[in-house]
Design a protein around this motif. Structure first.
Motif, short mmCIF file in Angstrom:
data_model
loop_
_atom_site.label_atom_id
_atom_site.label_comp_id
_atom_site.label_asym_id
_atom_site.label_seq_id
_atom_site.Cartn_x
_atom_site.Cartn_y
_atom_site.Cartn_z
N HIS A 134 -59.53 -3.41 -48.14
CA HIS A 134 -60.34 -4.48 -47.56
C HIS A 134 -59.80 -4.88 -46.18
O HIS A 134 -60.56 -5.00 -45.22
CB HIS A 134 -60.34 -5.70 -48.50
N ILE A 162 -61.50 1.59 -53.92
CA ILE A 162 -61.13 0.36 -54.62
C ILE A 162 -61.48 0.45 -56.10
O ILE A 162 -60.73 0.00 -56.96
CB ILE A 162 -61.80 -0.85 -53.96
N VAL A 163 -62.61 1.06 -56.40
CA VAL A 163 -62.99 1.25 -57.79
C VAL A 163 -61.98 2.15 -58.50
O VAL A 163 -61.57 1.89 -59.64
CB VAL A 163 -64.42 1.84 -57.88
N GLN A 164 -61.57 3.22 -57.83
CA GLN A 164 -60.66 4.17 -58.43
C GLN A 164 -59.23 3.63 -58.54
O GLN A 164 -58.51 3.95 -59.48
CB GLN A 164 -60.66 5.47 -57.61
N GLU A 165 -58.83 2.81 -57.57
CA GLU A 165 -57.47 2.27 -57.56
C GLU A 165 -57.50 0.83 -57.08
O GLU A 165 -57.30 0.53 -55.90
CB GLU A 165 -56.56 3.11 -56.65
N PRO A 166 -57.74 -0.12 -58.01
CA PRO A 166 -57.86 -1.54 -57.61
C PRO A 166 -56.62 -2.09 -56.94
O PRO A 166 -56.73 -3.04 -56.14
CB PRO A 166 -58.12 -2.24 -58.95
N LEU A 167 -55.44 -1.54 -57.22
CA LEU A 167 -54.22 -2.05 -56.60
C LEU A 167 -54.21 -1.86 -55.08
O LEU A 167 -53.45 -2.52 -54.38
CB LEU A 167 -53.00 -1.36 -57.21
N GLY A 215 -56.83 -2.52 -53.30
CA GLY A 215 -57.94 -3.33 -52.80
C GLY A 215 -57.59 -4.13 -51.56
O GLY A 215 -58.37 -4.19 -50.61
N ARG A 262 -65.09 1.70 -50.51
CA ARG A 262 -65.54 1.02 -51.72
C ARG A 262 -65.24 1.85 -52.97
O ARG A 262 -64.82 1.33 -54.01
CB ARG A 262 -67.04 0.71 -51.62
N GLU A 263 -65.42 3.16 -52.86
CA GLU A 263 -65.10 4.04 -53.98
C GLU A 263 -63.61 4.02 -54.28
O GLU A 263 -63.19 4.05 -55.45
CB GLU A 263 -65.55 5.46 -53.66
#
Length: 271
Positions: free
Chosen positions: A37, A26-31, A33, A23-24
């Motif tokens: 996931h 994804i926050v740091q690097e949304p690309l 995601g 989860r961290e």
């Protein structure tokens, strides 16, 4: 059954930490995601995540990701030891590899870890008599990761293979618990005999980059093999060997060489 984070941390702290780090990430690097996931957060257990990751890496036109995932799920369900070994491997990589800063990294990015988990599934198939399928997994691991581990070889838990390129481990090799090895290590035979012909690596051994250990010999627990060495004779426990052919050059230098990862032949090791 859905567990709260606190409850999951008690039941499976490794998996809880992996999901928290996912989860961290994804926050740091949304690309990333979709990758994170799909590989981690869509799964209820580490075993399911590993089965998905293995199938996504090894699937091909010859065998689909879906079939490989079903095979891996079957293996993890049948043998809880596979999941336990994977958790020990994650902790080993995190503790011994200075380039690993999160539990998440080996699952997503480190081919040494990924290859060993695929080997474990292939070894389970071998023990079930499904040898052709285990050979297929060996082939795909070699093609994708550049690591060739025979499915009949026996490997313990807490294994760390750093960089991992060009690792070769033969059919009758045995690798104990908490062993560390670097790239281009060979645990090989010395001829074409068809019997017990490969090395036996005991617990806690550190094998340096490019080292070759050949023949049905034992490398004693908590010993060190220097980078580039060719080992043709048994190694006593808690010794350091180096050279071509390898000779004893001193003590191991510490109680747990595979954990300390000290590959320098210092004065302490040569006393």
């Amino acid at each position: 059954m859905v567990h709260t984070s606190a409850k999951l941390a008690e039941i499976d702290p490794v998996w809880q930490r992996v999901t928290d780090e996912a989860r961290e990430a994804i926050v740091q690097e949304p690309l990333l995601g979709g990758l994170v996931h799909g590989s981690i957060l869509h799964h209820s257990t580490l075993e399911r995540a590993l089965a998905y990751r293995m199938s996504s890496k090894l699937g091909s036109g010859e065998m689909s990701e879906q079939i490989l995932r079903e095979i891996a799920d079957e293996a993890f369900d049948a043998d809880p030891g596979l999941g336990a070994a994977a958790r020990a491997d994650i902790v080993a990589v995190y503790e011994r590899d200075p380039a690993c800063h999160r539990f998440l990294q080996p699952i997503l990015f480190f081919k040494g870890f990924q290859a060993i988990q695929a080997y474990r599934v292939g070894h389970w198939l071998w023990t079930q008599g499904r040898k052709d399928l285990s050979y297929f997994i060996q082939m795909r691991v070699s093609e994708v990761f550049g690591i060739d581990v025979h499915p009949a070889a026996r490997m313990g838990k807490g294994i760390m293979i750093d960089h991992a390129h060009s690792i070769v481990i033969g059919e009758t090799a045995v690798v104990g618990d908490n062993v560390s090895m670097l790239h281009s290590v060979t645990l090989g035979g010395t001829g074409k005999e068809d019997d017990d012909r490969h090395p036996k690596i005991e617990d806690g051994v550190l094998i340096g980059a490019g080292a070759k250990v050949l023949g049905n010999i034992t490398v004693g627990h908590c010993s060190r093999i220097a980078a580039g060495s060719v080992v043709l004779e048994p190694v006593p426990p808690m010794k350091t060997v180096a050279g071509v052919p390898a000779k004893i050059v001193g003590e191991a230098g510490c109680k747990q060489p595979s954990i300390m990862m000290n590959q320098i032949l210092s004065g302490e090791a040569s006393e």
